[in-house]
Design a protein around this motif. Structure first.
Motif, PDB file in Angstrom:
ATOM      1  N   ILE A 148       0.856  -1.177   0.000  1.00 37.06           N
ATOM      2  CA  ILE A 148       0.000   0.000   0.000  1.00 37.06           C
ATOM      3  C   ILE A 148       0.893   1.228   0.000  1.00 37.06           C
ATOM      4  CG2 ILE A 148      -1.795   1.266   1.238  1.00 37.06           C
ATOM      5  CD1 ILE A 148      -2.474  -1.393   2.664  1.00 37.06           C
ATOM      6  N   GLN A 149       0.627   2.161  -0.896  1.00 36.36           N
ATOM      7  CA  GLN A 149       1.354   3.430  -0.900  1.00 36.36           C
ATOM      8  C   GLN A 149       0.392   4.545  -0.524  1.00 36.36           C
ATOM      9  OE1 GLN A 149       3.165   4.624  -4.612  1.00 36.36           O
ATOM     10  NE2 GLN A 149       4.319   6.284  -3.643  1.00 36.36           N
ATOM     11  N   ALA A 150       0.786   5.350   0.447  1.00 37.28           N
ATOM     12  CA  ALA A 150       0.017   6.521   0.866  1.00 37.28           C
ATOM     13  C   ALA A 150       0.964   7.703   0.863  1.00 37.28           C
ATOM     14  CB  ALA A 150      -0.592   6.315   2.249  1.00 37.28           C
ATOM     15  N   GLY A 151       0.875   8.538  -0.169  1.00 35.75           N
ATOM     16  CA  GLY A 151       1.852   9.611  -0.326  1.00 35.75           C
ATOM     17  C   GLY A 151       3.223   9.027  -0.580  1.00 35.75           C
ATOM     18  N   ALA A 183     -10.608  -2.046  -4.338  1.00 36.13           N
ATOM     19  CA  ALA A 183     -10.174  -0.903  -5.151  1.00 36.13           C
ATOM     20  C   ALA A 183      -8.671  -0.941  -5.334  1.00 36.13           C
ATOM     21  CB  ALA A 183     -10.595   0.415  -4.496  1.00 36.13           C
ATOM     22  N   ARG A 184      -8.228  -0.288  -6.398  1.00 35.40           N
ATOM     23  CA  ARG A 184      -6.785  -0.156  -6.653  1.00 35.40           C
ATOM     24  C   ARG A 184      -6.255   1.198  -6.210  1.00 35.40           C
ATOM     25  NH1 ARG A 184      -8.708  -3.308 -10.917  1.00 35.40           N
ATOM     26  NH2 ARG A 184      -7.529  -5.254 -11.239  1.00 35.40           N
ATOM     27  N   SER A 185      -7.091   2.215  -6.249  1.00 30.83           N
ATOM     28  CA  SER A 185      -6.657   3.550  -5.817  1.00 30.83           C
ATOM     29  C   SER A 185      -7.785   4.211  -5.041  1.00 30.83           C
ATOM     30  CB  SER A 185      -6.252   4.408  -7.018  1.00 30.83           C
ATOM     31  OG  SER A 185      -7.365   4.668  -7.858  1.00 30.83           O
ATOM     32  N   ILE A 186      -7.407   4.925  -3.992  1.00 33.56           N
ATOM     33  CA  ILE A 186      -8.372   5.574  -3.112  1.00 33.56           C
ATOM     34  C   ILE A 186      -7.921   7.010  -2.878  1.00 33.56           C
ATOM     35  CG2 ILE A 186      -9.422   5.588  -0.814  1.00 33.56           C
ATOM     36  CD1 ILE A 186      -7.833   2.380  -1.920  1.00 33.56           C
ATOM     37  N   ARG A 187      -8.848   7.935  -2.997  1.00 41.07           N
ATOM     38  CA  ARG A 187      -8.591   9.330  -2.668  1.00 41.07           C
ATOM     39  C   ARG A 187      -9.308   9.644  -1.363  1.00 41.07           C
ATOM     40  NH1 ARG A 187      -5.297  13.789  -3.216  1.00 41.07           N
ATOM     41  NH2 ARG A 187      -6.493  15.652  -2.682  1.00 41.07           N
ATOM     42  N   ILE A 227      -4.018   7.083  -1.922  1.00 40.14           N
ATOM     43  CA  ILE A 227      -3.635   5.740  -1.491  1.00 40.14           C
ATOM     44  C   ILE A 227      -3.820   4.795  -2.668  1.00 40.14           C
ATOM     45  CG2 ILE A 227      -4.122   3.887   0.159  1.00 40.14           C
ATOM     46  CD1 ILE A 227      -5.437   6.123   1.925  1.00 40.14           C
ATOM     47  N   ARG A 228      -2.835   3.935  -2.915  1.00 38.64           N
ATOM     48  CA  ARG A 228      -2.960   3.006  -4.032  1.00 38.64           C
ATOM     49  C   ARG A 228      -2.220   1.716  -3.726  1.00 38.64           C
ATOM     50  NH1 ARG A 228       1.369   3.700  -8.579  1.00 38.64           N
ATOM     51  NH2 ARG A 228       3.107   4.699  -7.485  1.00 38.64           N
ATOM     52  N   VAL A 229      -2.585   0.674  -4.474  1.00 35.48           N
ATOM     53  CA  VAL A 229      -1.901  -0.597  -4.342  1.00 35.48           C
ATOM     54  C   VAL A 229      -0.736  -0.647  -5.318  1.00 35.48           C
ATOM     55  CG1 VAL A 229      -3.366  -1.795  -6.024  1.00 35.48           C
ATOM     56  CG2 VAL A 229      -2.215  -3.113  -4.234  1.00 35.48           C
ATOM     57  N   LEU A 230       0.371  -1.230  -4.876  1.00 37.86           N
ATOM     58  CA  LEU A 230       1.521  -1.513  -5.737  1.00 37.86           C
ATOM     59  C   LEU A 230       1.566  -3.027  -5.913  1.00 37.86           C
ATOM     60  CD1 LEU A 230       4.240   0.855  -4.206  1.00 37.86           C
ATOM     61  CD2 LEU A 230       2.690   1.306  -6.109  1.00 37.86           C
ATOM     62  N   PRO A 231       1.062  -3.542  -7.031  1.00 39.69           N
ATOM     63  CA  PRO A 231       0.934  -4.988  -7.189  1.00 39.69           C
ATOM     64  C   PRO A 231       2.284  -5.712  -7.133  1.00 39.69           C
ATOM     65  CG  PRO A 231      -0.401  -3.841  -8.821  1.00 39.69           C
ATOM     66  CD  PRO A 231       0.497  -2.817  -8.184  1.00 39.69           C
ATOM     67  N   GLN A 232       2.357  -6.702  -6.245  1.00 37.24           N
ATOM     68  CA  GLN A 232       3.513  -7.588  -6.116  1.00 37.24           C
ATOM     69  C   GLN A 232       4.833  -6.800  -6.127  1.00 37.24           C
ATOM     70  OE1 GLN A 232       3.193 -11.023  -8.707  1.00 37.24           O
ATOM     71  NE2 GLN A 232       1.099 -11.413  -8.077  1.00 37.24           N
TER      72      GLN A 232
END
Length: 305
Positions: free
Chosen positions: A122-125, A258-262, A285-290
Protein backbone atom coordinates in the motif's frame (compact mmCIF):
# COMPACT_ATOMS: atom_id res chain seq x y z
CA UNK A 1 23.12 -14.51 -0.29
CA UNK A 2 23.51 -11.96 2.49
CA UNK A 3 21.24 -11.93 5.55
CA UNK A 4 20.67 -8.77 7.59
CA UNK A 5 18.70 -8.88 10.85
CA UNK A 6 17.14 -5.55 11.85
CA UNK A 7 16.50 -5.80 15.60
CA UNK A 8 14.29 -3.42 17.54
CA UNK A 9 15.52 -3.83 21.14
CA UNK A 10 12.40 -2.11 22.55
CA UNK A 11 9.80 -4.29 20.78
CA UNK A 12 7.73 -6.66 22.86
CA UNK A 13 8.48 -7.52 26.46
CA UNK A 14 12.22 -8.19 26.15
CA UNK A 15 15.28 -7.36 24.10
CA UNK A 16 15.79 -10.25 21.68
CA UNK A 17 19.33 -9.19 20.73
CA UNK A 18 20.96 -12.11 22.63
CA UNK A 19 18.65 -14.56 20.85
CA UNK A 20 19.64 -13.27 17.41
CA UNK A 21 23.32 -13.21 18.39
CA UNK A 22 23.16 -16.87 19.47
CA UNK A 23 21.55 -17.85 16.19
CA UNK A 24 24.27 -16.10 14.21
CA UNK A 25 26.99 -17.70 16.33
CA UNK A 26 25.44 -21.14 15.88
CA UNK A 27 25.26 -20.70 12.10
CA UNK A 28 28.68 -19.34 11.06
CA UNK A 29 28.14 -20.54 7.49
CA UNK A 30 25.60 -17.76 6.96
CA UNK A 31 26.79 -14.48 5.51
CA UNK A 32 24.84 -12.58 8.12
CA UNK A 33 24.97 -9.56 10.37
CA UNK A 34 22.73 -7.71 12.78
CA UNK A 35 21.75 -4.06 13.14
CA UNK A 36 20.05 -2.76 16.29
CA UNK A 37 17.73 0.18 15.72
CA UNK A 38 18.43 3.30 17.74
CA UNK A 39 15.30 5.42 17.30
CA UNK A 40 11.91 5.37 15.55
CA UNK A 41 12.38 5.62 11.77
CA UNK A 42 16.11 4.90 11.93
CA UNK A 43 15.81 1.46 10.30
CA UNK A 44 14.35 2.92 7.09
CA UNK A 45 17.11 5.51 6.75
CA UNK A 46 19.81 2.93 7.52
CA UNK A 47 18.49 0.40 5.01
CA UNK A 48 18.12 2.85 2.14
CA UNK A 49 21.76 3.85 2.55
CA UNK A 50 22.88 0.25 3.03
CA UNK A 51 21.03 -1.15 0.01
CA UNK A 52 22.08 1.67 -2.30
CA UNK A 53 25.66 0.38 -2.25
CA UNK A 54 24.94 -3.37 -2.38
CA UNK A 55 23.45 -4.75 -5.62
CA UNK A 56 23.81 -8.39 -4.53
CA UNK A 57 20.75 -10.38 -3.31
CA UNK A 58 20.01 -9.76 0.36
CA UNK A 59 17.39 -10.91 2.81
CA UNK A 60 16.21 -8.46 5.46
CA UNK A 61 14.57 -9.73 8.63
CA UNK A 62 12.44 -7.34 10.68
CA UNK A 63 12.88 -8.49 14.29
CA UNK A 64 10.22 -6.66 16.23
CA UNK A 65 6.57 -5.74 15.87
CA UNK A 66 4.43 -4.19 13.18
CA UNK A 67 6.30 -0.89 13.36
CA UNK A 68 9.65 -2.58 12.80
CA UNK A 69 8.30 -4.50 9.80
CA UNK A 70 6.88 -1.26 8.40
CA UNK A 71 10.26 0.47 8.70
CA UNK A 72 12.05 -2.40 6.99
CA UNK A 73 9.49 -2.47 4.18
CA UNK A 74 9.88 1.27 3.65
CA UNK A 75 13.64 0.79 3.51
CA UNK A 76 13.42 -2.06 0.99
CA UNK A 77 10.96 -0.50 -1.49
CA UNK A 78 12.66 0.21 -4.81
CA UNK A 79 15.56 -2.18 -4.25
CA UNK A 80 14.84 -5.32 -6.31
CA UNK A 81 17.76 -7.21 -4.76
CA UNK A 82 16.09 -7.12 -1.34
CA UNK A 83 13.46 -9.45 0.11
CA UNK A 84 11.85 -9.01 3.52
CA UNK A 85 11.09 -11.47 6.30
CA UNK A 86 9.53 -11.01 9.71
CA UNK A 87 10.59 -12.39 13.10
CA UNK A 88 7.44 -11.29 14.97
CA UNK A 89 8.29 -10.48 18.56
CA UNK A 90 6.25 -7.32 19.09
CA UNK A 91 2.89 -6.79 20.73
CA UNK A 92 0.61 -7.03 17.69
CA UNK A 93 2.33 -8.87 14.82
CA UNK A 94 -0.68 -8.26 12.58
CA UNK A 95 0.67 -9.05 9.11
CA UNK A 96 1.77 -12.63 9.88
CA UNK A 97 -1.78 -13.41 11.06
CA UNK A 98 -2.65 -13.48 7.36
CA UNK A 99 -0.51 -16.64 7.25
CA UNK A 100 -2.01 -18.16 10.37
CA UNK A 101 0.01 -16.48 13.10
CA UNK A 102 3.49 -15.92 14.48
CA UNK A 103 4.44 -19.53 15.30
CA UNK A 104 6.24 -20.65 12.10
CA UNK A 105 7.92 -17.25 11.74
CA UNK A 106 9.58 -17.63 15.15
CA UNK A 107 11.68 -20.53 13.86
CA UNK A 108 14.77 -18.62 12.78
CA UNK A 109 16.32 -21.53 10.89
CA UNK A 110 13.07 -22.21 9.08
CA UNK A 111 12.76 -18.52 8.24
CA UNK A 112 16.28 -18.24 6.84
CA UNK A 113 15.64 -21.37 4.75
CA UNK A 114 12.22 -20.16 3.67
CA UNK A 115 10.84 -19.33 0.24
CA UNK A 116 9.98 -15.95 -1.22
CA UNK A 117 6.55 -14.94 -2.51
CA UNK A 118 5.49 -11.68 -4.19
CA UNK A 119 3.12 -9.50 -2.17
CA UNK A 120 1.34 -6.23 -2.81
CA UNK A 121 2.10 -3.03 -0.93
CA UNK A 122 0.00 0.00 0.00
CA UNK A 123 1.35 3.43 -0.90
CA UNK A 124 0.02 6.52 0.87
CA UNK A 125 1.85 9.61 -0.33
CA UNK A 126 5.52 8.84 0.13
CA UNK A 127 4.95 6.15 2.77
CA UNK A 128 4.32 2.43 2.34
CA UNK A 129 2.48 -0.24 4.30
CA UNK A 130 2.43 -4.00 3.90
CA UNK A 131 -0.58 -4.79 6.10
CA UNK A 132 -3.17 -2.03 6.36
CA UNK A 133 -4.01 1.64 6.32
CA UNK A 134 -6.87 2.61 8.62
CA UNK A 135 -8.43 5.69 10.16
CA UNK A 136 -11.18 6.70 12.55
CA UNK A 137 -11.71 4.82 15.82
CA UNK A 138 -8.77 2.42 15.34
CA UNK A 139 -6.32 5.22 14.65
CA UNK A 140 -7.56 7.19 17.67
CA UNK A 141 -6.68 4.12 19.74
CA UNK A 142 -3.23 3.79 18.11
CA UNK A 143 -2.46 7.47 18.68
CA UNK A 144 -3.53 7.34 22.32
CA UNK A 145 -1.44 4.22 22.99
CA UNK A 146 1.65 6.14 21.90
CA UNK A 147 0.90 8.81 24.48
CA UNK A 148 -0.09 6.50 27.31
CA UNK A 149 3.00 4.30 26.97
CA UNK A 150 5.02 7.16 28.47
CA UNK A 151 3.29 6.67 31.82
CA UNK A 152 4.91 4.00 34.05
CA UNK A 153 1.54 2.71 35.32
CA UNK A 154 0.15 2.32 31.79
CA UNK A 155 2.44 -0.16 30.12
CA UNK A 156 1.49 -2.96 27.73
CA UNK A 157 -2.16 -3.94 27.94
CA UNK A 158 -2.85 -1.10 30.38
CA UNK A 159 -1.98 1.48 27.72
CA UNK A 160 -4.19 -0.34 25.19
CA UNK A 161 -7.22 -0.46 27.50
CA UNK A 162 -6.82 3.20 28.43
CA UNK A 163 -6.58 4.14 24.74
CA UNK A 164 -9.73 2.15 23.87
CA UNK A 165 -11.62 3.82 26.72
CA UNK A 166 -10.58 7.26 25.50
CA UNK A 167 -11.60 6.50 21.91
CA UNK A 168 -14.91 5.07 23.16
CA UNK A 169 -15.63 8.40 24.84
CA UNK A 170 -14.29 10.88 22.29
CA UNK A 171 -13.71 9.21 18.88
CA UNK A 172 -16.94 7.51 17.85
CA UNK A 173 -17.41 9.82 14.89
CA UNK A 174 -15.04 11.27 12.28
CA UNK A 175 -15.59 12.88 8.88
CA UNK A 176 -14.05 12.35 5.45
CA UNK A 177 -14.77 11.78 1.75
CA UNK A 178 -13.54 8.67 -0.04
CA UNK A 179 -13.28 8.07 -3.78
CA UNK A 180 -12.40 4.53 -4.94
CA UNK A 181 -11.15 3.97 -8.48
CA UNK A 182 -12.74 7.27 -9.50
CA UNK A 183 -16.16 6.52 -7.95
CA UNK A 184 -17.55 8.25 -4.85
CA UNK A 185 -17.57 5.67 -2.06
CA UNK A 186 -18.43 7.74 1.00
CA UNK A 187 -19.00 11.33 2.10
CA UNK A 188 -19.70 12.37 5.66
CA UNK A 189 -19.38 10.86 9.12
CA UNK A 190 -18.03 7.38 9.87
CA UNK A 191 -16.85 5.29 12.80
CA UNK A 192 -13.84 3.55 11.26
CA UNK A 193 -12.39 2.56 7.92
CA UNK A 194 -9.74 0.03 6.92
CA UNK A 195 -7.89 -0.24 3.62
CA UNK A 196 -6.28 -3.63 3.90
CA UNK A 197 -3.72 -5.79 2.17
CA UNK A 198 -3.43 -8.19 5.09
CA UNK A 199 -6.23 -9.50 7.25
CA UNK A 200 -5.83 -8.19 10.82
CA UNK A 201 -5.36 -4.91 12.67
CA UNK A 202 -5.13 -4.01 16.34
CA UNK A 203 -3.54 -7.29 17.35
CA UNK A 204 -6.73 -9.37 17.18
CA UNK A 205 -9.27 -7.80 14.82
CA UNK A 206 -9.84 -9.64 11.53
CA UNK A 207 -10.81 -6.53 9.61
CA UNK A 208 -10.42 -7.98 6.09
CA UNK A 209 -11.49 -11.65 6.03
CA UNK A 210 -11.60 -11.75 2.21
CA UNK A 211 -8.22 -10.18 1.54
CA UNK A 212 -5.52 -11.57 -0.74
CA UNK A 213 -2.11 -9.95 -0.37
CA UNK A 214 -1.06 -10.64 -3.96
CA UNK A 215 -4.15 -9.91 -6.08
CA UNK A 216 -3.49 -6.24 -6.94
CA UNK A 217 -6.56 -5.11 -4.97
CA UNK A 218 -7.11 -3.46 -1.60
CA UNK A 219 -10.05 -4.27 0.68
CA UNK A 220 -11.93 -1.09 1.63
CA UNK A 221 -14.36 -1.42 4.54
CA UNK A 222 -16.04 1.58 6.17
CA UNK A 223 -18.38 1.41 9.17
CA UNK A 224 -20.98 4.11 9.76
CA UNK A 225 -21.35 5.71 13.18
CA UNK A 226 -23.27 3.57 15.69
CA UNK A 227 -24.37 4.06 19.26
CA UNK A 228 -21.97 3.00 21.97
CA UNK A 229 -24.36 0.23 23.03
CA UNK A 230 -24.53 -1.15 19.47
CA UNK A 231 -20.74 -0.83 19.19
CA UNK A 232 -20.30 -3.09 22.21
CA UNK A 233 -22.80 -5.61 20.85
CA UNK A 234 -21.12 -5.82 17.44
CA UNK A 235 -17.47 -5.70 18.51
CA UNK A 236 -17.09 -9.47 18.96
CA UNK A 237 -18.37 -10.26 15.46
CA UNK A 238 -16.10 -7.60 13.96
CA UNK A 239 -13.12 -9.00 15.84
CA UNK A 240 -13.81 -12.48 14.47
CA UNK A 241 -14.12 -11.16 10.91
CA UNK A 242 -17.83 -11.93 10.58
CA UNK A 243 -18.95 -8.37 9.81
CA UNK A 244 -19.19 -8.76 6.03
CA UNK A 245 -21.73 -11.60 6.36
CA UNK A 246 -23.50 -10.82 9.64
CA UNK A 247 -26.97 -9.33 8.94
CA UNK A 248 -26.70 -7.18 12.07
CA UNK A 249 -24.17 -5.02 10.18
CA UNK A 250 -26.58 -4.41 7.30
CA UNK A 251 -26.89 -0.68 6.70
CA UNK A 252 -23.69 0.10 8.61
CA UNK A 253 -21.03 -1.55 6.42
CA UNK A 254 -19.71 -0.20 3.12
CA UNK A 255 -17.33 -2.60 1.39
CA UNK A 256 -15.56 -2.88 -1.95
CA UNK A 257 -12.21 -3.66 -3.53
CA UNK A 258 -10.17 -0.90 -5.15
CA UNK A 259 -6.79 -0.16 -6.65
CA UNK A 260 -6.66 3.55 -5.82
CA UNK A 261 -8.37 5.57 -3.11
CA UNK A 262 -8.59 9.33 -2.67
CA UNK A 263 -9.12 10.46 0.92
CA UNK A 264 -10.21 14.06 1.57
CA UNK A 265 -10.40 15.06 5.22
CA UNK A 266 -10.04 18.05 7.56
CA UNK A 267 -6.57 19.42 8.33
CA UNK A 268 -4.75 17.31 10.92
CA UNK A 269 -6.64 14.14 10.03
CA UNK A 270 -4.78 11.05 11.29
CA UNK A 271 -4.38 7.70 9.62
CA UNK A 272 -2.37 4.65 10.55
CA UNK A 273 0.03 2.75 8.28
CA UNK A 274 0.81 -0.63 9.84
CA UNK A 275 0.15 0.99 13.20
CA UNK A 276 2.35 4.05 12.56
CA UNK A 277 0.22 7.20 12.89
CA UNK A 278 0.67 10.04 10.39
CA UNK A 279 -1.31 13.26 10.07
CA UNK A 280 -2.34 15.29 7.06
CA UNK A 281 -5.34 16.48 5.14
CA UNK A 282 -5.68 14.82 1.75
CA UNK A 283 -4.18 11.44 0.92
CA UNK A 284 -3.76 9.45 -2.28
CA UNK A 285 -3.63 5.74 -1.49
CA UNK A 286 -2.96 3.01 -4.03
CA UNK A 287 -1.90 -0.60 -4.34
CA UNK A 288 1.52 -1.51 -5.74
CA UNK A 289 0.93 -4.99 -7.19
CA UNK A 290 3.51 -7.59 -6.12
CA UNK A 291 6.01 -4.85 -5.30
CA UNK A 292 7.89 -6.81 -2.61
CA UNK A 293 9.21 -10.33 -2.09
CA UNK A 294 8.15 -11.62 1.34
CA UNK A 295 9.91 -14.56 3.01
CA UNK A 296 7.72 -17.40 4.26
CA UNK A 297 9.21 -19.92 6.74
CA UNK A 298 10.03 -23.39 5.47
CA UNK A 299 7.41 -25.08 7.68
CA UNK A 300 4.53 -22.97 6.41
CA UNK A 301 2.27 -25.05 4.13
CA UNK A 302 2.28 -24.02 0.49
CA UNK A 303 -1.49 -23.57 0.69
CA UNK A 304 -0.97 -20.65 3.10
CA UNK A 305 0.91 -18.56 0.52
Amino acid sequence: MEHLFIVNPTAGKRDITPEIQRFLSDNPQLSARMHRTKAPGEATVYLRRYLASRPEPIRLYACGGDGTLNEVVNGAVGFPQASVGCYPCGSGNDFVKYYGGAGPFLDLKGLVDGREVPVDLIQAGERYAINACHFGFDTAVAAAIGRYKRFPLLQGRGAYLAAVARAFLFSMRSRCALTCDGEVFHEGNFLLCTIANGSHVGGAYRCAPRSRDDDGQLEVCLVDPVSRWKFLRLMGAYQRGEHLDDPRFSGYIHYRRARSIRLDAPYGFALSLDGEVVSGQDFSIRVLPQALRFILPRSLPTSMA
